[in-house]
Write a protein that holds these residues in place. Structure first.
Motif, PDB file in Angstrom:
ATOM      1  N   SER A 326     -33.479 -28.876 -96.287  1.00 42.78           N
ATOM      2  CA  SER A 326     -34.278 -28.159 -97.286  1.00 42.78           C
ATOM      3  C   SER A 326     -34.058 -26.652 -97.172  1.00 42.78           C
ATOM      4  O   SER A 326     -33.922 -26.106 -96.076  1.00 42.78           O
ATOM      5  CB  SER A 326     -35.768 -28.443 -97.096  1.00 42.78           C
ATOM      6  N   VAL A 327     -34.051 -26.010 -98.337  1.00 46.87           N
ATOM      7  CA  VAL A 327     -33.856 -24.561 -98.386  1.00 46.87           C
ATOM      8  C   VAL A 327     -35.206 -23.877 -98.542  1.00 46.87           C
ATOM      9  O   VAL A 327     -36.023 -24.284 -99.364  1.00 46.87           O
ATOM     10  CB  VAL A 327     -32.930 -24.190 -99.576  1.00 46.87           C
ATOM     11  N   LEU A 328     -35.435 -22.846 -97.735  1.00 49.12           N
ATOM     12  CA  LEU A 328     -36.707 -22.119 -97.787  1.00 49.12           C
ATOM     13  C   LEU A 328     -36.450 -20.648 -98.099  1.00 49.12           C
ATOM     14  O   LEU A 328     -35.601 -20.010 -97.462  1.00 49.12           O
ATOM     15  CB  LEU A 328     -37.428 -22.250 -96.444  1.00 49.12           C
ATOM     16  N   TRP A 329     -37.160 -20.159 -99.092  1.00 44.32           N
ATOM     17  CA  TRP A 329     -37.051 -18.745 -99.480  1.00 44.32           C
ATOM     18  C   TRP A 329     -38.286 -18.031 -98.955  1.00 44.32           C
ATOM     19  O   TRP A 329     -39.395 -18.260 -99.447  1.00 44.32           O
ATOM     20  CB  TRP A 329     -36.960 -18.619-101.004  1.00 44.32           C
ATOM     21  N   LEU A 330     -38.106 -17.195 -97.958  1.00 44.05           N
ATOM     22  CA  LEU A 330     -39.230 -16.477 -97.358  1.00 44.05           C
ATOM     23  C   LEU A 330     -39.548 -15.253 -98.215  1.00 44.05           C
ATOM     24  O   LEU A 330     -38.696 -14.380 -98.406  1.00 44.05           O
ATOM     25  CB  LEU A 330     -38.875 -16.038 -95.935  1.00 44.05           C
ATOM     26  N   CYS A 331     -40.762 -15.237 -98.753  1.00 41.85           N
ATOM     27  CA  CYS A 331     -41.139 -14.165 -99.673  1.00 41.85           C
ATOM     28  C   CYS A 331     -41.911 -13.091 -98.903  1.00 41.85           C
ATOM     29  O   CYS A 331     -43.122 -13.190 -98.693  1.00 41.85           O
ATOM     30  CB  CYS A 331     -41.975 -14.750-100.813  1.00 41.85           C
ATOM     31  N   LEU A 332     -41.170 -12.073 -98.452  1.00 42.22           N
ATOM     32  CA  LEU A 332     -41.741 -11.062 -97.550  1.00 42.22           C
ATOM     33  C   LEU A 332     -42.881 -10.258 -98.183  1.00 42.22           C
ATOM     34  O   LEU A 332     -43.904 -10.041 -97.528  1.00 42.22           O
ATOM     35  CB  LEU A 332     -40.629 -10.141 -97.023  1.00 42.22           C
ATOM     36  N   PRO A 333     -42.759  -9.797 -99.434  1.00 45.61           N
ATOM     37  CA  PRO A 333     -43.862  -8.996 -99.998  1.00 45.61           C
ATOM     38  C   PRO A 333     -45.140  -9.807-100.177  1.00 45.61           C
ATOM     39  O   PRO A 333     -46.242  -9.249-100.055  1.00 45.61           O
ATOM     40  CB  PRO A 333     -43.317  -8.527-101.350  1.00 45.61           C
ATOM     41  N   ALA A 334     -45.011 -11.109-100.448  1.00 46.08           N
ATOM     42  CA  ALA A 334     -46.209 -11.954-100.574  1.00 46.08           C
ATOM     43  C   ALA A 334     -46.886 -12.084 -99.213  1.00 46.08           C
ATOM     44  O   ALA A 334     -48.104 -11.961 -99.092  1.00 46.08           O
ATOM     45  CB  ALA A 334     -45.837 -13.326-101.128  1.00 46.08           C
ATOM     46  N   ALA A 335     -46.089 -12.314 -98.167  1.00 48.66           N
ATOM     47  CA  ALA A 335     -46.630 -12.450 -96.810  1.00 48.66           C
ATOM     48  C   ALA A 335     -47.278 -11.149 -96.348  1.00 48.66           C
ATOM     49  O   ALA A 335     -48.318 -11.154 -95.697  1.00 48.66           O
ATOM     50  CB  ALA A 335     -45.517 -12.855 -95.852  1.00 48.66           C
ATOM     51  N   ASN A 336     -46.651 -10.027 -96.695  1.00 50.72           N
ATOM     52  CA  ASN A 336     -47.156  -8.716 -96.276  1.00 50.72           C
ATOM     53  C   ASN A 336     -48.506  -8.381 -96.898  1.00 50.72           C
ATOM     54  O   ASN A 336     -49.162  -7.437 -96.470  1.00 50.72           O
ATOM     55  CB  ASN A 336     -46.175  -7.617 -96.679  1.00 50.72           C
ATOM     56  N   ARG A 337     -48.875  -9.109 -97.945  1.00 45.19           N
ATOM     57  CA  ARG A 337     -50.181  -8.840 -98.565  1.00 45.19           C
ATOM     58  C   ARG A 337     -51.086 -10.061 -98.454  1.00 45.19           C
ATOM     59  O   ARG A 337     -51.977 -10.267 -99.282  1.00 45.19           O
ATOM     60  CB  ARG A 337     -49.995  -8.452-100.033  1.00 45.19           C
ATOM     61  N   ASP A 338     -50.841 -10.865 -97.433  1.00 42.92           N
ATOM     62  CA  ASP A 338     -51.677 -12.053 -97.229  1.00 42.92           C
ATOM     63  C   ASP A 338     -53.033 -11.621 -96.666  1.00 42.92           C
ATOM     64  O   ASP A 338     -53.091 -11.051 -95.570  1.00 42.92           O
ATOM     65  CB  ASP A 338     -50.961 -12.995 -96.240  1.00 42.92           C
ATOM     66  N   PRO A 339     -54.113 -11.905 -97.394  1.00 39.23           N
ATOM     67  CA  PRO A 339     -55.442 -11.469 -96.923  1.00 39.23           C
ATOM     68  C   PRO A 339     -55.868 -12.176 -95.637  1.00 39.23           C
ATOM     69  O   PRO A 339     -56.777 -11.718 -94.953  1.00 39.23           O
ATOM     70  CB  PRO A 339     -56.377 -11.841 -98.082  1.00 39.23           C
ATOM     71  N   ARG A 340     -55.182 -13.299 -95.290  1.00 36.35           N
ATOM     72  CA  ARG A 340     -55.492 -13.975 -94.033  1.00 36.35           C
ATOM     73  C   ARG A 340     -55.045 -13.135 -92.844  1.00 36.35           C
ATOM     74  O   ARG A 340     -55.490 -13.342 -91.725  1.00 36.35           O
ATOM     75  CB  ARG A 340     -54.784 -15.341 -93.982  1.00 36.35           C
ATOM     76  N   ARG A 341     -54.112 -12.229 -93.082  1.00 35.93           N
ATOM     77  CA  ARG A 341     -53.557 -11.419 -91.988  1.00 35.93           C
ATOM     78  C   ARG A 341     -53.935  -9.937 -92.093  1.00 35.93           C
ATOM     79  O   ARG A 341     -54.132  -9.269 -91.088  1.00 35.93           O
ATOM     80  CB  ARG A 341     -52.027 -11.579 -91.961  1.00 35.93           C
ATOM     81  N   PHE A 342     -54.011  -9.420 -93.332  1.00 40.33           N
ATOM     82  CA  PHE A 342     -54.261  -7.981 -93.507  1.00 40.33           C
ATOM     83  C   PHE A 342     -55.574  -7.763 -94.254  1.00 40.33           C
ATOM     84  O   PHE A 342     -55.798  -8.376 -95.307  1.00 40.33           O
ATOM     85  CB  PHE A 342     -53.118  -7.325 -94.284  1.00 40.33           C
ATOM     86  N   THR A 343     -56.417  -6.883 -93.716  1.00 38.79           N
ATOM     87  CA  THR A 343     -57.664  -6.544 -94.386  1.00 38.79           C
ATOM     88  C   THR A 343     -57.335  -5.720 -95.630  1.00 38.79           C
ATOM     89  O   THR A 343     -56.517  -4.805 -95.561  1.00 38.79           O
ATOM     90  CB  THR A 343     -58.545  -5.683 -93.447  1.00 38.79           C
ATOM     91  N   ASP A 344     -57.976  -6.068 -96.733  1.00 36.43           N
ATOM     92  CA  ASP A 344     -57.800  -5.294 -97.957  1.00 36.43           C
ATOM     93  C   ASP A 344     -56.306  -5.075 -98.246  1.00 36.43           C
ATOM     94  O   ASP A 344     -55.831  -3.933 -98.334  1.00 36.43           O
ATOM     95  CB  ASP A 344     -58.506  -3.933 -97.769  1.00 36.43           C
ATOM     96  N   PRO A 345     -55.554  -6.173 -98.371  1.00 39.08           N
ATOM     97  CA  PRO A 345     -54.090  -6.076 -98.331  1.00 39.08           C
ATOM     98  C   PRO A 345     -53.452  -5.304 -99.491  1.00 39.08           C
ATOM     99  O   PRO A 345     -52.342  -4.805 -99.341  1.00 39.08           O
ATOM    100  CB  PRO A 345     -53.636  -7.540 -98.368  1.00 39.08           C
ATOM    101  N   ASP A 346     -54.132  -5.196-100.615  1.00 40.75           N
ATOM    102  CA  ASP A 346     -53.527  -4.473-101.740  1.00 40.75           C
ATOM    103  C   ASP A 346     -53.775  -2.966-101.660  1.00 40.75           C
ATOM    104  O   ASP A 346     -53.286  -2.212-102.494  1.00 40.75           O
ATOM    105  CB  ASP A 346     -54.054  -5.024-103.076  1.00 40.75           C
ATOM    106  N   ARG A 347     -54.562  -2.557-100.660  1.00 47.38           N
ATOM    107  CA  ARG A 347     -54.836  -1.137-100.493  1.00 47.38           C
ATOM    108  C   ARG A 347     -53.706  -0.479 -99.697  1.00 47.38           C
ATOM    109  O   ARG A 347     -53.238  -1.019 -98.700  1.00 47.38           O
ATOM    110  CB  ARG A 347     -56.152  -0.966 -99.736  1.00 47.38           C
ATOM    111  N   PHE A 348     -53.273   0.700-100.143  1.00 46.85           N
ATOM    112  CA  PHE A 348     -52.263   1.475 -99.421  1.00 46.85           C
ATOM    113  C   PHE A 348     -53.007   2.325 -98.396  1.00 46.85           C
ATOM    114  O   PHE A 348     -53.656   3.311 -98.748  1.00 46.85           O
ATOM    115  CB  PHE A 348     -51.482   2.355-100.399  1.00 46.85           C
ATOM    116  N   ASP A 349     -52.946   1.903 -97.136  1.00 49.50           N
ATOM    117  CA  ASP A 349     -53.758   2.546 -96.095  1.00 49.50           C
ATOM    118  C   ASP A 349     -52.840   3.064 -94.992  1.00 49.50           C
ATOM    119  O   ASP A 349     -52.385   2.290 -94.139  1.00 49.50           O
ATOM    120  CB  ASP A 349     -54.761   1.517 -95.544  1.00 49.50           C
ATOM    121  N   ILE A 350     -52.600   4.366 -95.001  1.00 48.03           N
ATOM    122  CA  ILE A 350     -51.642   4.927 -94.033  1.00 48.03           C
ATOM    123  C   ILE A 350     -52.202   4.936 -92.614  1.00 48.03           C
ATOM    124  O   ILE A 350     -51.481   5.203 -91.664  1.00 48.03           O
ATOM    125  CB  ILE A 350     -51.193   6.355 -94.429  1.00 48.03           C
ATOM    126  N   HIS A 351     -53.503   4.636 -92.481  1.00 49.63           N
ATOM    127  CA  HIS A 351     -54.115   4.580 -91.138  1.00 49.63           C
ATOM    128  C   HIS A 351     -54.205   3.145 -90.628  1.00 49.63           C
ATOM    129  O   HIS A 351     -54.815   2.901 -89.590  1.00 49.63           O
ATOM    130  CB  HIS A 351     -55.525   5.175 -91.172  1.00 49.63           C
TER     131      HIS A 351
END
Lengths: 417, 76
Positions: A326-351
């Motif tokens: 099976s072929v898997l396409w890892l979607c990095l931008p979707a993972a980077n904004r996963d609310p299970r991992r990042f608080t307020d993931p759509d916010r650009f927070d330089i801190h």
């Protein structure tokens, strides 16, 4: 997947979303990424890609961690390997292009990668700081203040090419050719570039390969203080050195993986700063915030959107039971904004703390050039803000490229210095 | 294993590529010398750090990190 779970997961909706994402024309893919990530188990079949798109952080990260179950040896299955076996030029091109270590698993991957062990150490990268600053100043100085222009083609595209050319020991007068070659080679990875256009890209890429082959031979005979000299003398983990062709393929990879991604970072970074003026103000006042800001730019809008793996045995991803192959396409931008991992993931927070984004991926294929990319980001933004503290967005819209699903950076980014 | 149990961590530092992933994952266990090459700060970390140490192992592009349990059995 069974009929029952298919219904349960809203497969029809997902299929429409995946299709919208893949068939192009999407200016802002992030709403689609979010919907796909939150639908069902976040793992969705794509007919066009002939594989499953994986969107959740934990899934992407565990797939990346397990290189023996999820192989990177995918070159022969992707568009970059398309060639005419009757065409001798095509064969020569493919013989080199197929050797990139990003498409190799351990132990081959480890052997090739070990050649780079001296190349991107903190000391090596620190030496290039002055160079990146000089290139940035030189290129920025060409633009008049107070007039709107598009920063993507002239500046954002030129900086990484000039830097890598210097690092490799390519003379300055070769830079325009070098840029043309690099872009032609990068386009051989773009599934949309086909037919005569691909033939031309392959012919031009071979000029690049020939040039690099000469460079490798010259540095072997008479080493200098540059990256190619470092690479030709670094002994691999197996105690040998890479063959000339094997080595030139990896040098070519540095160009294709390093140029456009850094260009993209400059465009998305500026856009994020213009869209978040309080962050821009904070960085202007305190440059020590820049490294954190660069990480957040990389998380919020990564240069590379999709990476491919193939399952070497039957696997379970999300709730999906998938057979070997099976072929898997890892979607990095979707993972980077996963609310299970990042608080307020759509916010650009330089801190943002604990910003373990996946933009350089994770595991053995973690981007070899990451230290250089980070350095370029930091120095470029530092110099822009030094020389042009009032830099602002232009009136014309900033537009993303919509024809390449793997790299969706800005094609235009109007600014006023 | 009780919480006082200790892991054993070893690195093949001659194969290190100085990418720094281990230090970010487990900063009390892994360090670097002046050149950026990996050093082991704590060769026998508590099992409470197992998750961080395994993350360090996963993060290493050169796979130079070895992790053993208290009985000396390899965990990776």
């Amino acid at each position: 997947m069974t009929q029952e779970t298919a219904l349960q997961h809203g497969t029809d909706d997902a299929a429409a979303l995946v299709n919208a994402l893949v068939t192009g024309g999407v200016q802002d893919p992030y709403p689609l990424y979010a919907q796909l990530r939150e639908l069902g188990d976040g793992v969705h079949w794509s007919e066009v890609l002939q594989g499953h798109v994986v969107t959740r952080y934990d899934d992407v990260r565990s797939i990346a961690s397990d290189h023996s179950t999820f192989s990177s040896d995918v070159f022969w299955g992707i568009a970059a390997s398309a060639h005419n076996p009757e065409d001798i030029e095509h064969l020569r091109f493919i013989d080199i292009a197929s050797r990139l270590f990003m498409f190799a698993d351990p132990p081959t991957h480890t052997r090739i990668r070990s050649t780079f062990r001296h190349a991107f150490t903190p000391a090596a990268v620190g030496r290039w700081e002055g160079l990146v600053g000089q290139v940035t100043r030189e290129l920025l100085g060409r633009y008049p203040r107070g007039e709107e222009f598009d920063i993507m083609p002239g500046f954002a595209a030129d900086v990484p090419v000039a830097v890598i050319a210097e690092i490799l020991g390519v003379p300055a007068e070769m830079r325009p050719r070098f840029r043309e070659w690099s872009y032609a080679y990068a386009s051989t990875f773009d599934p949309i570039v086909q037919g005569e256009q691909r033939d031309r890209a392959i012919t031009t890429s071979l000029e690049l390969f020939d040039y690099l082959a000469t460079l490798v031979r010259e540095r072997k005979a008479a080493p200098r203080d540059d990256l190619v000299s470092e690479l030709v003398r670094t002994v691999t983990i197996d105690g040998d050195v890479l063959g000339d062709v094997e080595l030139l393929a990896q040098v070519a990879l540095l160009l294709v993986a390093g140029n456009e991604t850094t260009t993209t970072l400059i465009g998305t970074g500026l856009t994020l700063l213009f869209d978040n003026p309080e962050a821009l103000d904070a960085i202007r006042a305190d440059r020590s915030l820049l490294p954190g800001a660069i990480e957040e730019m990389l998380r919020a809008d990564p240069p590379l959107h999709l990476l491919v793996r193939t399952a070497t045995k039957d696997v379970v991803v999300g709730d999906h039971e998938l057979p070997a192959g099976s072929v898997l396409w890892l979607c990095l931008p979707a993972a980077n904004r996963d609310p299970r991992r990042f608080t307020d993931p759509d916010r650009f927070d330089i801190h943002r703390e604990d910003n373990k984004h996946l933009s350089f991926i994770h595991g053995v294929h973690f981007c070899v050039g990451a230290p250089l990319g980070r350095l370029e980001g930091r120095v470029v933004f530092d110099h822009i803000l030094d020389a042009y503290p009032d830099i602002r967005s232009g009136q014309e819209p900033a537009l993303r490229r919509v024809t390449n699903i793997v790299a969706r950076g800005f094609e235009t980014r109007p600014v006023v210095l | 294993m009780s919480s006082t149990a200790r892991l054993t961590v070893a690195v093949r530092s001659r194969q290190c590529a100085a990418s720094g992933g281990c230090r970010r994952a487990a900063p009390t266990v892994f360090g670097r010398d002046d050149h950026g090459w990996v050093t082991v700060l704590d060769p026998h970390p508590s099992v409470e750090l197992l998750e961080d140490v395994l993350e360090a192992y996963e993060s290493c592009p050169m796979a130079v990190i070895e992790v053993y349990d208290e009985q000396g059995a390899p965990l990776v």
